[in-house]
Design an enzyme around this catalytic site. Structure first.
Site, mmCIF file in Angstrom:
data_model
loop_
_atom_site.group_PDB
_atom_site.id
_atom_site.type_symbol
_atom_site.label_atom_id
_atom_site.label_comp_id
_atom_site.label_asym_id
_atom_site.label_seq_id
_atom_site.Cartn_x
_atom_site.Cartn_y
_atom_site.Cartn_z
ATOM 1 N N GLY A 29 0.834 -1.058 0.098
ATOM 2 C CA GLY A 29 0.019 0.121 0.082
ATOM 3 C C GLY A 29 0.715 1.090 -0.002
ATOM 4 O O GLY A 29 2.050 1.164 -0.144
ATOM 5 N N ASN A 30 0.297 2.290 0.105
ATOM 6 C CA ASN A 30 0.858 3.828 0.372
ATOM 7 C C ASN A 30 0.385 4.697 1.273
ATOM 8 O O ASN A 30 -0.723 4.388 1.839
ATOM 9 C CB ASN A 30 1.140 4.359 -1.134
ATOM 10 C CG ASN A 30 -0.532 4.628 -1.598
ATOM 11 O OD1 ASN A 30 -1.045 5.598 -1.268
ATOM 12 N ND2 ASN A 30 -0.622 4.011 -2.601
#
Ligand code: C5P
Length: 230
Positions: A29-30
């Site tokens: 993810g980020n």
């Protein structure tokens, strides 16, 4: 009072960060919070637009009033929703942080720890949704009028954030690109942003440091200007 200058316009906005699963409990993810995309949706709805917000993973943000929210997880899900929802829209804004890569395979069960060294993680490229939207529009396969991208840039010793932004606008072929400078209390997980608004026609407007809602207002001003010229 805000102008109702987006009355009769349909806009589609993506927000948040995609998550690419490795197994049922883990993902790549980020740090995107979705705040800029949500601010864009809120301001557009205030100004009278029919707003669809396509939200990947975000911080705990309240759904903006009067906005249709569609939740997605992965880049592939975001892609199919964006392609469907963008058809016939007046403006499409890709504010989401899309994972550039995803794991080649998604394991159906939780990957167990063993005494062996782990295998390197095999990744594959995700589709570039923004580039695909532009391509579809240019081939008359998508009836979206105006396509807007975002670029979070730091600059590096040889190239400034603005120059990276200019190159990205040329590469992606969108009509407007918001270049955000990343770091120093800006862009990710915070309330403020600054940068430049670049037009496909070569116009460049600095965006002063300020609330994401102010950046949203500046962007919708530019969008209404361009839509009225079409
Ligand atoms: O190339 P980069 O990821 O920096 O470009 C950012 C812009 O492209 C953003 O508008 C983002 O939403 C969009 N994007 C996309 N699909 C990807 C990667 C980025 O639509 N796979």
């Amino acid at each position: 009072a805000l102008p109702r200058d987006l009355e009769g316009r349909r806009v589609v906005i993506s927000a948040g960060g995609t998550r690419e699963p490795l197994d049922p409990v883990r993902y790549l993810g980020n740090r995107s919070s979705g705040r800029q995309g949500y601010a864009l949706a809120r301001v557009a709805a205030h100004r009278g637009a029919d707003v669809t917000l396509v939200a990947a993973h975000t911080a705990d943000l309240a759904d903006p009033a009067g906005v249709r929210v569609i939740r997605v997880g992965t880049a592939e899900e975001l892609r199919s929703v964006m392609l469907a929802e963008s058809d016939g829209a007046d403006a499409v804004v890709m504010a989401a942080a899309v994972a550039d890569f995803r794991p080649v395979s998604q394991v159906g069960h939780k990957i167990k720890k063993t005494d062996q060294d782990p295998e390197p993680l095999a990744l594959t490229r995700n589709p570039d949704i923004l580039a695909e939207l532009v391509e579809a529009r240019n081939a008359d396969k998508l009836a979206a009028s105006l396509i807007v991208g975002f670029a979070a840039e730091t600059g590096d010793p040889t190239t400034s954030a603005l120059e990276h932004g200019r190159a990205k606008l040329a590469r992606k072929g969108c009509d407007l690109l918001v270049v955000n400078t990343v770091g120093d209390g800006q862009a990710f997980e915070v309330e403020d942003n600054s940068g430049w608004l670049l037009g496909g026609d070569g116009t460049e407007q600095p965006i002063p440091f300020g609330a994401k809602s102010r950046l949203a207002a500046t962007l919708w001003d530019a969008v209404t200007r361009q839509l009225s010229q079409q």
